[in-house]
Design an enzyme around this catalytic site. Structure first.
Site, mmCIF file in Angstrom:
data_model
loop_
_atom_site.group_PDB
_atom_site.id
_atom_site.type_symbol
_atom_site.label_atom_id
_atom_site.label_comp_id
_atom_site.label_asym_id
_atom_site.label_seq_id
_atom_site.Cartn_x
_atom_site.Cartn_y
_atom_site.Cartn_z
ATOM 1 N N ASP A 1 0.870 -1.166 0.000
ATOM 2 C CA ASP A 1 0.000 0.000 0.000
ATOM 3 C C ASP A 1 0.913 1.223 0.000
ATOM 4 O O ASP A 1 2.126 1.120 0.214
ATOM 5 C CB ASP A 1 -0.949 -0.045 1.199
ATOM 6 C CG ASP A 1 -2.192 0.814 0.954
ATOM 7 O OD1 ASP A 1 -2.221 1.564 -0.039
ATOM 8 O OD2 ASP A 1 -3.132 0.731 1.773
ATOM 9 N N ALA B 1 -11.783 2.328 0.413
ATOM 10 C CA ALA B 1 -12.564 3.066 1.407
ATOM 11 C C ALA B 1 -13.821 2.343 1.870
ATOM 12 O O ALA B 1 -14.854 2.950 2.117
ATOM 13 C CB ALA B 1 -12.907 4.459 0.874
HETATM 14 N N1 GUN Z 1 -6.615 0.274 2.696
HETATM 15 C C1 GUN Z 1 -7.908 0.226 3.079
HETATM 16 N N2 GUN Z 1 -8.666 1.017 2.293
HETATM 17 C C2 GUN Z 1 -7.845 1.577 1.396
HETATM 18 C C3 GUN Z 1 -8.049 2.480 0.300
HETATM 19 O O1 GUN Z 1 -9.154 2.935 0.012
HETATM 20 N N3 GUN Z 1 -6.936 2.817 -0.428
HETATM 21 C C4 GUN Z 1 -5.701 2.309 -0.135
HETATM 22 N N4 GUN Z 1 -4.684 2.657 -0.900
HETATM 23 N N5 GUN Z 1 -5.490 1.485 0.899
HETATM 24 C C5 GUN Z 1 -6.554 1.119 1.644
#
Ligand code: GUN
Ligand code: ZN
Length: 658
Positions: A90, A196
């Site tokens: 992420d 989200a």
């Molecule tokens: N981890 C949990 N939700 C999200 C999201 O909406 N975007 C990203 N990049 N990581 C997340």
């Protein structure tokens, strides 16, 4: 390098093979969240290595932590976390969501993920919370889209090896989710996470999550994996997979453990509840080594580690259960079971009724396991919807509508003492609407288990009956429809009005109409075909032409008509282009004629209405018949996939020399 292909499927769910940089992952799967700092990782990386083929970690934490960054830049992220298989990272978006700000530029973090040798990185998308003002959601989405474009350009310009997650945003506004999916689809990301949803999951707003998934999926390419970002609770997996989610990530296993919570596939138990249990509802290594009392009395640190391990085991166990359900065609049954464990889940499942026309396109036309009715929601499943639509494929001339007692066993025609007739008998059915007498053996009309229904459930199809009769009247005229009470009394009405009438042949004719929507055995052929019955069961097994060549085999489990080469030629003559066809390019022609499978990259056109597992014709661009087989992909996917199997070919057709 990434490829993705479908191996098996049920509902909108699929078992896929995702190949990332030469490393294979079978989807659906869960990516455990691993902390890049080994000191903060509760579950040993050895166990993670044993259970997972792919993990997710956070590149922003690595970027911000000097000693982690140095190791990552020097030795790569795989060495840093001690995991050689696929690593997804992420980007700091989660921190952005929580703290409102991050200390890195959108392109900087993409570049950093490339630099440390990540397999799949993530853009710095903006996770807009639920229910914000629409202007805010719109503005955030514009910014996410802008960053998405720049990230893709950067990757191209610099020739990055990094694969990219293009996250779908749009808060709880479904039109924005659709827009997001449409725009992101154009950018050709490798994986599409749906973002989200964490706040929604935390508040049990599963219904909103379901709407968001479907509205995103509708506009995303079918040939790319979809990741439900931040959903780590196994109780939601079956439903999410049934809607086409391929990947999950779980921080939940660790977060819940920290908070003394024990995950199960049906919900969450708190330590206070565990303490009172005599035994655990699980036999993982943790649960078979400790009694609930013993676990509860451990010190916080040891307990957390063990709870996290258990949580991880049940999470994978549920994924495995879902995969088996896909393979045997019982995913809807599993979803219905899961959705009974929380009213909020049931509410979410019920929303599918509004999207069933779309969902039906992906649901296989035949399944190994029977249709189980588990409650009124089952009435609205795709198998039912499809049958109701395909009832209109049958060519009716004269129709009797009747009811039979629910105690009559399936298939009805074997258990009703009636004189066979060339008149179409439509048996009213509380779930499937009508069961035409002559196709009563076909999936799912005999392959189902339905309990005695409540009166209100029996009322549900009233509108369908009325509408169908109106349609029928318009087709064949009111005079040709007779409503009669119950079968047994009126058997004398069911006599043939035609000379040389043969009920077996009519059965085959009707079955083919239902399966293909065309009158394959027409007036000319009806008296020429012959049927062969099984010596053991007396059931129809084969359809022969006048020279005793096999045209079709009646497959025993679902009673679909499987063509032989002659049967395929007959279908090809009777069914108009492009119906029931998969069109391949010149390059594939010789292979197909030799009986080799059709790979998606050779498909240039197809019948868009094809459903998975239908029997199809493979033709070239001049509509010359090359082969016949079972399509693995539906009409949408056949056009979008460019990797993997498309049609499992049963036989090729040799070229006739002129
Ligand atoms: N981890 C949990 N939700 C999200 C999201 O909406 N975007 C990203 N990049 N990581 C997340
Ligand atoms: Zn356990």
């Amino acid at each position: 390098m990434m490829t993705f292909e479908i191996k098996s499927r049920d509902a909108m769910g699929r078992i896929g093979i995702l190949n990332i940089n030469g490393k294979k992952i079978e989807t659906p799967t869960i990516m455990p969240v691993v902390h890049p700092n080994p000191k903060k990782q509760v579950v040993d990386i050895d166990l993670i290595n044993k259970l997972a083929d792919v993990i997710i970690t956070n590149s922003y934490i690595i970027y911000k932590t000097k000693h982690l960054r140095e190791i990552a830049i020097d030795k790569g992220v795989h060495k840093l976390v001690g995991f050689d298989k696929v690593i997804v990272t992420d980007s700091g978006s989660f921190q952005l969501g929580v703290y409102g700000d991050v200390d890195v530029e959108p392109l900087e973090i993409v570049e950093f993920q490339e630099m440390i040798g990540v397999d799949v990185g993530t853009i710095l998308d903006i996770p807009t919370p639920p229910d914000v003002d629409k202007e805010i959601a719109e503005k955030d989405l514009e910014e996410t889209l802008r960053r998405a474009k720049l990230s893709i350009e950067l990757k191209k310009d610099r020739g990055f090896k990094l694969l990219l997650n293009g996250t779908i945003q749009g808060s709880t506004y479904l039109d924005l989710r659709r827009k997001s999916a449409k725009e992101m689809a154009k950018l050709n990301f490798d994986i599409y996470p749906i973002g989200a949803v964490v706040p929604l999951m935390e508040e049990y707003r599963y219904r909103d999550v379901v709407e968001i998934i479907i509205n995103s999926k509708m506009y995303l390419p079918t040939n790319k994996p979809v990741h439900l970002f931040g959903c780590g609770h196994p109780m939601f997996f079956a439903l999410a997979v049934a809607l086409g989610c391929d990947l999950f990530d779980s921080a939940a296993y660790a977060i819940y453990a920290k908070d003394d919570r024990y995950l199960t596939e049906r919900g969450t138990l708190h330590l206070d509840e565990i303490k009172d249990l005599k035994s655990f509802p699980c036999s993982c290594p943790v649960c078979s080594s400790y009694t609930p009392k013993e676990l509860a009395s451990l010190n916080k640190k040891d307990r957390e580690k063990l709870l996290a391990e258990h949580n991880l085991y049940v999470t994978f166990e549920e994924i495995n259960r879902i995969k088996e359900a896909i393979r045997e065609g019982s995913l809807w049954e599993l979803v219905e079971e899961r959705c009974r464990s929380h009213p909020k889940l049931l509410e979410a499942y019920r929303v599918l009724k509004n999207y069933i026309d779309y969902i039906e396109k992906f649901d296989p036309v035949t399944k190994k396991s029977a249709f189980f009715y588990s409650g009124v929601e089952s009435m609205f499943r795709p198998e039912v919807l499809r049958h109701k639509k395909r009832l209109k494929r049958i060519k009716y001339e004269k129709v009797y509508i009747t009811t039979i007692s629910s105690s009559v066993e399936k298939p009805y025609h074997e258990n009703l003492n009636v004189i066979e007739t060339d008149i179409d008998i439509l048996i009213k059915h509380p779930v499937f609407g009508f069961v035409p007498y002559y196709i009563d053996t076909m999936y799912p009309l005999s392959q189902n288990e339905i309990p005695e229904l409540y009166e209100f459930e029996k009322e549900i199809n009233k509108k369908f009956y009325d509408e169908f009769i109106v349609w029928l009247k318009r087709k064949i005229g009111e005079d040709n429809i007779l409503d009669i009470m119950t079968y047994n009394y009126y058997t004398s009405y069911f006599q043939s009005t035609k000379k040389g009438f043969n009920s077996d042949n009519l059965r085959i004719r009707k079955m083919l109409q239902y399966q293909y929507g065309y009158d394959i055995i027409d007036d000319d052929l009806i008296n020429k075909i012959k049927v062969v019955r099984s010596k053991n069961t007396g059931r129809l097994r084969q359809v022969l032409d006048e020279n005793n060549n096999i045209l079709f085999t009646v497959r025993s489990n679902d009673n679909l008509l499987i063509p032989s080469e002659r049967g395929a030629k007959l279908l090809w003559e009777k069914i108009l282009y492009p119906r029931y066809r998969v069109v391949v390019n010149k390059e594939a022609e010789e292979f197909i004629r030799e009986g080799r499978n059709v790979f998606a990259k050779f498909v240039v056109n197809c019948d868009e209405e094809l459903r998975p597992y239908e029997e199809v014709l493979v033709v070239n661009e001049d509509d010359e018949l090359l082969g016949y087989g079972t399509t693995i992909l539906n009409g949408i996917e056949l056009k979008e996939f460019n990797y993997g199997l498309a049609v499992k070919v049963r036989g090729g057709i040799k070229k006739v020399l002129k």
